[in-house]
Design a protein around this motif. Structure first.
Motif, PDB file in Angstrom:
ATOM      1  N   ASN A 214       0.649  -1.102   0.087  1.00 31.68           N
ATOM      2  CA  ASN A 214       0.238   0.178  -0.482  1.00 31.68           C
ATOM      3  C   ASN A 214       0.870   1.231  -0.381  1.00 31.68           C
ATOM      4  OD1 ASN A 214      -3.209  -1.123   0.323  1.00 31.68           O
ATOM      5  ND2 ASN A 214      -2.143  -2.045   1.971  1.00 31.68           N
ATOM      6  N   ASP A 215       0.724   2.265  -0.645  1.00 32.59           N
ATOM      7  CA  ASP A 215       1.329   3.160  -0.748  1.00 32.59           C
ATOM      8  C   ASP A 215       0.659   4.606  -0.725  1.00 32.59           C
ATOM      9  OD1 ASP A 215       3.595   1.526  -1.406  1.00 32.59           O
ATOM     10  OD2 ASP A 215       3.871   1.739  -4.020  1.00 32.59           O
ATOM     11  N   TYR A 216       1.423   5.313  -0.258  1.00 35.58           N
ATOM     12  CA  TYR A 216       0.418   6.711  -0.010  1.00 35.58           C
ATOM     13  C   TYR A 216       1.100   7.915  -0.143  1.00 35.58           C
ATOM     14  CZ  TYR A 216      -3.087   9.843   1.685  1.00 35.58           C
ATOM     15  OH  TYR A 216      -3.884  11.385   1.880  1.00 35.58           O
ATOM     16  N   THR A 217       1.427   8.652  -1.138  1.00 38.47           N
ATOM     17  CA  THR A 217       1.447   9.826  -1.932  1.00 38.47           C
ATOM     18  C   THR A 217       0.772  11.452  -1.285  1.00 38.47           C
ATOM     19  OG1 THR A 217       2.103   8.737  -3.795  1.00 38.47           O
ATOM     20  CG2 THR A 217       2.525  10.815  -4.035  1.00 38.47           C
ATOM     21  N   GLY A 218       1.136  11.784  -0.263  1.00 39.40           N
ATOM     22  CA  GLY A 218       0.927  13.262   0.276  1.00 39.40           C
ATOM     23  C   GLY A 218       1.331  14.415  -0.583  1.00 39.40           C
ATOM     24  N   SER A 219       0.990  15.512  -0.316  1.00 43.88           N
ATOM     25  CA  SER A 219       1.532  16.184  -1.106  1.00 43.88           C
ATOM     26  C   SER A 219       2.699  16.582  -0.743  1.00 43.88           C
ATOM     27  CB  SER A 219       0.791  17.874  -0.322  1.00 43.88           C
ATOM     28  OG  SER A 219       1.004  17.973   0.839  1.00 43.88           O
ATOM     29  N   ASP A 220       3.303  16.612   0.863  1.00 40.64           N
ATOM     30  CA  ASP A 220       4.659  16.937   1.048  1.00 40.64           C
ATOM     31  C   ASP A 220       5.289  15.403   2.007  1.00 40.64           C
ATOM     32  OD1 ASP A 220       3.459  16.904   3.051  1.00 40.64           O
ATOM     33  OD2 ASP A 220       4.060  18.862   3.607  1.00 40.64           O
ATOM     34  N   PHE A 221       4.702  14.139   1.558  1.00 36.18           N
ATOM     35  CA  PHE A 221       5.544  12.633   2.108  1.00 36.18           C
ATOM     36  C   PHE A 221       5.022  12.235   0.913  1.00 36.18           C
ATOM     37  CE2 PHE A 221       1.283  13.214   3.971  1.00 36.18           C
ATOM     38  CZ  PHE A 221       1.111  11.419   4.195  1.00 36.18           C
ATOM     39  N   SER A 222       5.625  10.747   1.270  1.00 36.98           N
ATOM     40  CA  SER A 222       5.594   9.274   0.597  1.00 36.98           C
ATOM     41  C   SER A 222       5.515   8.187   1.859  1.00 36.98           C
ATOM     42  CB  SER A 222       6.326   9.127  -0.109  1.00 36.98           C
ATOM     43  OG  SER A 222       6.274  10.136  -1.469  1.00 36.98           O
ATOM     44  N   ALA A 223       4.426   7.082   2.214  1.00 43.44           N
ATOM     45  CA  ALA A 223       4.530   6.480   3.297  1.00 43.44           C
ATOM     46  C   ALA A 223       4.055   5.450   2.028  1.00 43.44           C
ATOM     47  CB  ALA A 223       3.213   7.027   4.736  1.00 43.44           C
ATOM     48  N   SER A 224       4.730   3.920   3.094  1.00 48.67           N
ATOM     49  CA  SER A 224       4.517   3.093   2.163  1.00 48.67           C
ATOM     50  C   SER A 224       4.586   1.486   3.520  1.00 48.67           C
ATOM     51  CB  SER A 224       5.649   2.482   0.732  1.00 48.67           C
ATOM     52  OG  SER A 224       5.586   0.855   0.477  1.00 48.67           O
ATOM     53  N   LEU A 225       3.618   0.926   2.759  1.00 46.63           N
ATOM     54  CA  LEU A 225       3.278  -0.736   3.673  1.00 46.63           C
ATOM     55  C   LEU A 225       3.558  -1.571   3.071  1.00 46.63           C
ATOM     56  CD1 LEU A 225       3.777  -2.228   6.767  1.00 46.63           C
ATOM     57  CD2 LEU A 225       0.692  -1.923   6.473  1.00 46.63           C
ATOM     58  N   LYS A 226       5.023  -2.776   3.131  1.00 49.32           N
ATOM     59  CA  LYS A 226       5.070  -3.915   2.197  1.00 49.32           C
ATOM     60  C   LYS A 226       5.111  -5.065   3.070  1.00 49.32           C
ATOM     61  CE  LYS A 226       7.351  -5.690  -2.144  1.00 49.32           C
ATOM     62  NZ  LYS A 226       8.395  -4.915  -3.021  1.00 49.32           N
ATOM     63  N   ALA A 227       4.210  -6.344   2.447  1.00 47.54           N
ATOM     64  CA  ALA A 227       4.232  -7.780   2.851  1.00 47.54           C
ATOM     65  C   ALA A 227       4.576  -8.608   2.713  1.00 47.54           C
ATOM     66  CB  ALA A 227       3.302  -8.114   3.863  1.00 47.54           C
ATOM     67  N   VAL A 228       5.970  -9.311   2.131  1.00 44.77           N
ATOM     68  CA  VAL A 228       6.270 -10.425   0.869  1.00 44.77           C
ATOM     69  C   VAL A 228       6.010 -11.961   1.824  1.00 44.77           C
ATOM     70  CG1 VAL A 228       7.850 -11.662  -0.172  1.00 44.77           C
ATOM     71  CG2 VAL A 228       7.808  -8.816  -0.338  1.00 44.77           C
ATOM     72  N   ASN A 229       5.628 -12.901   1.159  1.00 41.80           N
ATOM     73  CA  ASN A 229       4.795 -14.161   1.205  1.00 41.80           C
ATOM     74  C   ASN A 229       4.720 -14.333   2.844  1.00 41.80           C
ATOM     75  OD1 ASN A 229       5.827 -15.123  -0.816  1.00 41.80           O
ATOM     76  ND2 ASN A 229       7.873 -16.043  -0.707  1.00 41.80           N
ATOM     77  N   PRO A 230       3.605 -12.954   3.396  1.00 42.76           N
ATOM     78  CA  PRO A 230       3.416 -13.159   5.003  1.00 42.76           C
ATOM     79  C   PRO A 230       2.832 -14.552   5.180  1.00 42.76           C
ATOM     80  CG  PRO A 230       1.514 -12.392   3.593  1.00 42.76           C
ATOM     81  CD  PRO A 230       2.795 -12.718   2.354  1.00 42.76           C
ATOM     82  N   SER A 231       2.455 -14.817   6.531  1.00 44.78           N
ATOM     83  CA  SER A 231       2.010 -16.741   7.063  1.00 44.78           C
ATOM     84  C   SER A 231       1.760 -16.318   7.943  1.00 44.78           C
ATOM     85  CB  SER A 231       2.747 -17.537   6.154  1.00 44.78           C
ATOM     86  OG  SER A 231       2.014 -19.053   6.085  1.00 44.78           O
ATOM     87  N   ILE A 232       0.460 -17.488   8.284  1.00 49.87           N
ATOM     88  CA  ILE A 232       0.167 -16.930   9.436  1.00 49.87           C
ATOM     89  C   ILE A 232       0.122 -19.825  10.075  1.00 49.87           C
ATOM     90  CG2 ILE A 232      -0.157 -14.984  10.752  1.00 49.87           C
ATOM     91  CD1 ILE A 232      -3.201 -16.187  10.115  1.00 49.87           C
ATOM     92  N   LEU A 233       0.129 -19.432   8.614  1.00 50.46           N
ATOM     93  CA  LEU A 233      -0.134 -21.388   9.059  1.00 50.46           C
ATOM     94  C   LEU A 233       1.438 -21.479  10.568  1.00 50.46           C
ATOM     95  CD1 LEU A 233      -1.557 -21.383   5.292  1.00 50.46           C
ATOM     96  CD2 LEU A 233      -2.406 -20.747   7.295  1.00 50.46           C
TER      97      LEU A 233
END
Length: 369
Positions: free
Chosen positions: A163-182
């Motif tokens: 998930n990428d959020y592009t603000g007027s003067d900032f950028s924020a990102s949250l990324k998950a690769v191969n997430p699992s709870i099994l």
């Protein structure tokens, strides 16, 4: 006398507005809430007065050097041919066939389909070994984009959610690769980053990387700090990972309208930080210098590093739909050389070409790549 339904609806709307206004007055004028509201409004006004712009993302903090000048991701070997057929410009829809020989990195044949609109972006790739990779991006608002990618290969599978959020003067990102709870706990990789402009030219950011390959291993967290300074014709940026003892710095400069140059320095002091390996401190470093020359119908890139590797890439537009690319690399340390030649043909129907000439096609920046 009973009121008409339309008048009743208007009275209900007025009552709701009065209630909302009363609640807002209580919050903004009542003690601590009022002070916090005043501080927030003042802070927002000062941010707007400074005139800050979006600094980009930490992942692309050195894009002028890594993507615009260097050819690390563009170099190839062997022979390659690519035919692209565009069926529509708005929305964008095209397919391509790629043939390759003499290369261990590229499959002999690959088929790619791509669709893009202001809301959605879809891409799928299938090669002759039935290895599949795909991407799906969805734009919720002008600032928020969700991305998902999947790779299904014989060596293993990978799923990525971002998930990428592009603000007027900032950028924020949250990324998950191969997430699992099994496996009885959380496994995989999670990356979070934030880059904020503090002046019209300076931006500061933080990036966190959490990984746990399996429940038998303890989780590991690495935090890096980044800074980026962008002037009119030059850029300097740097990242540091204290726990790993890693420092990376880049510098880019536009010499003339058609000439750009860049330098990247990566230093690793393994064993010094608390997260470094055992066995005592080790020092490693790599410095790469590159330049890019843009001509009227061609582009030339070259780079050299301290390990004795020299690379170059020449792209030449023969005609409007035909592009020829030559890639060469000499590694003096291992006494090895690689050569590559590629021919790309971009075909489109007359209606699509007329649509592009009229400017009816979408701006590439509006598609959530």
């Amino acid at each position: 006398m009973e009121l008409e339904p339309k008048q009743q609806q208007q009275q209900q709307q007025q009552q709701q507005q009065q209630q909302q206004q009363a609640i807002s007055d209580i919050i903004t004028h009542n003690g601590a809430f009022g002070r916090l509201h005043d501080v927030y409004v003042t802070f927002q006004e000062r941010r707007e007065a400074i005139g800050l712009s979006n600094p980009g993302t930490i992942e692309n903090i050195a894009k002028e050097v890594q993507r615009d000048v260097f050819l690390n991701n563009l170099s190839f070997s062997g022979l390659r041919a690519e035919l692209t057929k565009a069926f529509s410009a708005a929305p964008m829809f095209q397919v391509s066939h790629s043939l390759s020989m003499g290369s261990q990195m590229q499959p002999p044949y690959a088929y790619t389909a791509l669709y893009g609109s202001p809301k959605v972006f879809l891409q799928g790739n299938l090669d002759n070994d039935l290895q599949f990779s795909g991407r799906f991006n969805w734009r919720w608002t002008s600032a928020l984009v969700s991305k998902a990618s999947v790779q299904l290969t014989s060596q293993g599978n990978m799923v990525s959610l971002e998930n990428d959020y592009t603000g007027s003067d900032f950028s924020a990102s949250l990324k998950a690769v191969n997430p699992s709870i099994l496996d009885g706990g959380i496994t995989g990789m999670v990356m979070a980053s934030y880059l904020q402009s503090v002046t019209p030219r300076l931006a500061l950011g933080i990036d966190a990387f959490w990984t746990r390959p399996a429940t038998a291993y303890p989780p590991e967290l690495n935090v890096s700090y980044a800074a980026r300074y962008k002037a009119a014709d030059w850029m300097a940026c740097g990242q540091i990972i204290p726990d790993r003892g890693v420092l990376e710095a880049s510098y880019w400069r536009k010499l003339t309208e058609r000439v750009e140059t860049g330098i990247n320095c990566n230093l690793a002091f393994a064993g010094i930080g608390p997260g470094g390996p055992m066995g005592g401190p080790q020092k490693e470093g790599q410095v790469t210098v590159g330049a890019k020359y843009d001509f009227r119908s061609s582009s030339f890139r070259a780079q050299i590093d301290n390990q004795g590797k020299v690379s170059c890439l020449l792209e030449k537009m023969i005609a409007q739909p035909i592009r020829v690319t030559f890639s060469g690399e000499i590694d003096h340390k291992t006494n090895a050389a690689k050569l590559g030649l590629a021919v790309s043909i971009d075909a489109a129907d007359e209606a699509v070409m007329e649509q592009q000439e009229r400017g009816a096609g979408m701006d590439a920046g509006s598609i959530p790549f």
